[in-house]
Design an enzyme around this catalytic site. Structure first.
Site, PDB file in Angstrom:
ATOM      1  N   GLY A 151       0.817  -1.205   0.000  1.00  0.00           N
ATOM      2  CA  GLY A 151       0.000   0.000   0.000  1.00  0.00           C
ATOM      3  C   GLY A 151       0.848   1.251   0.000  1.00  0.00           C
ATOM      4  O   GLY A 151       2.025   1.234  -0.387  1.00  0.00           O
ATOM      5  N   CYS A 194       2.699  -0.856  -8.761  1.00  0.00           N
ATOM      6  CA  CYS A 194       3.849  -0.439  -7.963  1.00  0.00           C
ATOM      7  C   CYS A 194       5.132  -0.432  -8.780  1.00  0.00           C
ATOM      8  O   CYS A 194       6.097   0.235  -8.420  1.00  0.00           O
ATOM      9  CB  CYS A 194       3.996  -1.346  -6.738  1.00  0.00           C
ATOM     10  SG  CYS A 194       4.074  -3.103  -7.144  1.00  0.00           S
ATOM     11  N   GLU A 239       5.899  10.061  -6.087  1.00  0.00           N
ATOM     12  CA  GLU A 239       5.188   9.053  -6.856  1.00  0.00           C
ATOM     13  C   GLU A 239       3.752   9.496  -7.117  1.00  0.00           C
ATOM     14  O   GLU A 239       3.021   9.863  -6.197  1.00  0.00           O
ATOM     15  CB  GLU A 239       5.166   7.719  -6.115  1.00  0.00           C
ATOM     16  CG  GLU A 239       4.428   6.627  -6.886  1.00  0.00           C
ATOM     17  CD  GLU A 239       4.233   5.354  -6.086  1.00  0.00           C
ATOM     18  OE1 GLU A 239       3.961   4.304  -6.695  1.00  0.00           O
ATOM     19  OE2 GLU A 239       4.348   5.397  -4.837  1.00  0.00           O
ATOM     20  N   GLY A 291       1.780   2.601   5.391  1.00  0.00           N
ATOM     21  CA  GLY A 291       2.817   1.760   5.982  1.00  0.00           C
ATOM     22  C   GLY A 291       3.429   2.387   7.215  1.00  0.00           C
ATOM     23  O   GLY A 291       3.678   1.706   8.220  1.00  0.00           O
ATOM     24  N   GLU A 331       5.490  -3.137   1.254  1.00  0.00           N
ATOM     25  CA  GLU A 331       5.830  -2.609  -0.064  1.00  0.00           C
ATOM     26  C   GLU A 331       5.111  -1.282  -0.183  1.00  0.00           C
ATOM     27  O   GLU A 331       3.880  -1.227  -0.114  1.00  0.00           O
ATOM     28  CB  GLU A 331       5.385  -3.569  -1.161  1.00  0.00           C
ATOM     29  CG  GLU A 331       5.778  -3.100  -2.547  1.00  0.00           C
ATOM     30  CD  GLU A 331       4.978  -3.783  -3.638  1.00  0.00           C
ATOM     31  OE1 GLU A 331       4.303  -3.062  -4.399  1.00  0.00           O
ATOM     32  OE2 GLU A 331       5.012  -5.023  -3.702  1.00  0.00           O
TER      33      GLU A 331
END
Length: 504
Positions: A221, A282, A372, A226, A245
């Site tokens: 996620g 991802c 990102e 995280g 991740e």
């Protein structure tokens, strides 16, 4: 009792489900059931456990059409993509079944008592054992392969651990239907109650990672999500492993000769890669280095033409859609990046984004343009000297992957670029695209922070290593040893007195 809702991202229409949020008392009961199941499940015969994994794969395939229809309604990912994803989930369950039968993952080693160069040595035997109940957080972008039927679940079960899954809020009905199929298959195979469990809701996720019986957490996620879970784990009396991740830009480098030889082919491949699944992978290549000059101009023009001609893609939920628009605006405002193509807001209903190509000079690559954007966007940095790439990469966060497009005429440059990217990523791709992650023994899907917070992989057979711990037995009587560590056992490969001994 609070019932969950589900939203069709194509239309934006929300409706109620019959699925209730899991309260703290229910989470506690589910985790306790998993802890009870562990006492039985951890000592299960490997052949039986492999059979369980095969049975789960069979159950997925038997329900494929129904599961795909539900997931398509909740994710908008399309029937072909989702059909393939169910197949991927079944495949990885069967691959772990093969690994469990083969047994090499146990890393069994025996050093018999005897004289050593530093004196007499005791008998030492080492093996990996399951760690206990594992919590797995499903991801939004892979409703099967990284969710209820995903690799974290498969690898944890293969290791001998019960699993409690936190269903993702973007596809609760898909999660419930998938869990029901797997749970029926597990019970029919004879798995103990509590082998599989599922919880729903944000509060349930917090309660899950705080449950004292839980021994590890797998998460796919956002970086912020995280970090929040890590904070909860750090507050436990006994902090446990967290395998997250989290975030990745996945830089792609095009060398001068590669641009000159195949500009349009690279433009086509890169466009397809950064827009695959509406850019919600991802491993999406979110940052590309393209040389200045006519060949690089042609490559960028190819990207721009494709972006401007492409329809808007469906995003998974409203939060992702809002975040994508905000990040795109920040990249333009803060980093001197200019919209080279696409970028128009979608007028259709639901949650959508049009492909966007941003362009900037390599000298303007800073941390401000290294955010990102989870969606169909790529930042293209134009360079004149390949030495500028190393400096620019230092401004980017580390990633899951890096890709190098080069020609056979550029061997020294390819070697140099490999040395530059290798410390920053977990997988290097050559003359291809990183969005395909093969499920295989040799795969590594991970990378330095913030790509992940672990050295382990979450894809491929060695993902099982996360949910095992080593134990050594010193001068132990044979009857207390695991079967795989007894002298007369030959069923798995082992290292005996330093020599690898194959099964048989």
């Amino acid at each position: 009792m609070t019932l969950l809702t589900t939203t069709d991202p194509r239309s934006g229409e929300t409706r109620d489900t019959t699925i209730a949020e899991t309260d703290d008392a229910a989470v506690d009961g589910i985790v306790r059931a998993a802890a009870s199941a562990f006492e039985i499940f951890r000592s299960s015969d490997r052949a039986w456990r492999a059979g369980l994994l095969d049975a789960l794969a069979d159950a997925l395939e038997a329900q494929r059409d129904d599961l795909v229809a539900i997931a398509d309604r909740e994710t908008g990912l399309g029937v072909p993509r989702l059909t393939g994803e169910v197949g991927r989930s079944a495949f990885q369950l069967r691959l772990f079944a093969e690994a469990v039968r083969e047994g090499g993952y146990l890393e069994a080693a025996i050093d018999h008592a005897g004289e050593t160069p530093i004196g007499p040595g005791p008998d030492i035997r080492r093996i990996l054992v399951p760690i206990g109940p594992v919590g797995v957080f499903g991801s939004s972008n892979f409703p099967f392969a990284f969710s209820v039927a995903g690799g974290d679940v498969a690898s944890a079960l293969a290791a001998g651990n019960p699993v409690v899954i936190k269903a993702h809020g973007s596809h609760p009905e898909t999660s419930a239907a998938t869990f029901a199929a797997l749970d029926r298959a597990a019970r029919a195979h004879g798995a103990p109650d509590g082998t599989l469990g599922i919880v729903y809701g944000l509060d349930a996720g917090r309660a899950l990672v705080s449950a004292p019986e839980l021994r590890a957490v797998g998460f796919t996620g956002s970086l912020s999500g995280g970090r929040a879970l890590l904070r909860l784990i750090e507050q436990r009396d006994d902090p446990i492993p967290f395998y997250g991740e989290l975030s990745s830009l996945n830089p792609l480098i095009v060398t001068p000769d590669a641009a000159a030889a195949r500009a349009d082919a690279i433009a086509e491949g890169l466009f397809g890669s950064f827009t695959l699944g509406s850019g919600q992978f991802c491993t999406k290549p979110g940052f590309a280095f393209v040389p200045l000059g006519p060949a690089g101009d042609a490559l960028v023009a190819g990207l721009v033409d494709r972006a401007e001609a492409a329809p808007a893609g469906v995003l998974l939920n409203e939060r992702i859609a809002e975040s994508f628009g905000q990040i795109r605006a920040r990249l333009v405002e803060a980093g001197r990046a200019r919209i080279a193509g696409g970028g128009a807001d979608a007028a259709e209903p639901g949650f959508r984004a049009t492909p966007t190509v941003l362009e900037l000079d390599v000298a303007d690559v800073t941390a401000e343009v290294a955010e990102e954007a989870f969606g169909p966007l790529v930042v293209v940095a134009r360079y004149s000297d390949t030495e500028d790439i190393a400096r620019a990469l230092a401004a980017l966060p580390d990633s899951l992957t890096a890709t190098i497009h080069s020609q056979p005429t550029e061997e020294p440059l390819t070697q140099r670029l490999t040395r530059v990217v290798l410390p920053r990523v977990g997988r290097v791709v050559y003359n291809g695209y990183p969005t395909g992650v093969r499920v295989a023994w040799a795969q590594h899907h991970g990378g330095p922070w913030p790509a992940t917070n672990t050295l382990h992989t979450s894809v491929g057979v060695t993902a099982i290593r996360r949910f095992l711990r080593p134990v050594a037995f010193q001068d132990a009587p044979s009857h207390v040893l695991p079967e795989e560590l007894r002298d007369d056992y030959r069923g798995i490969p082992r290292r005996v007195d330093g020599v690898l001994v194959l099964a048989g």
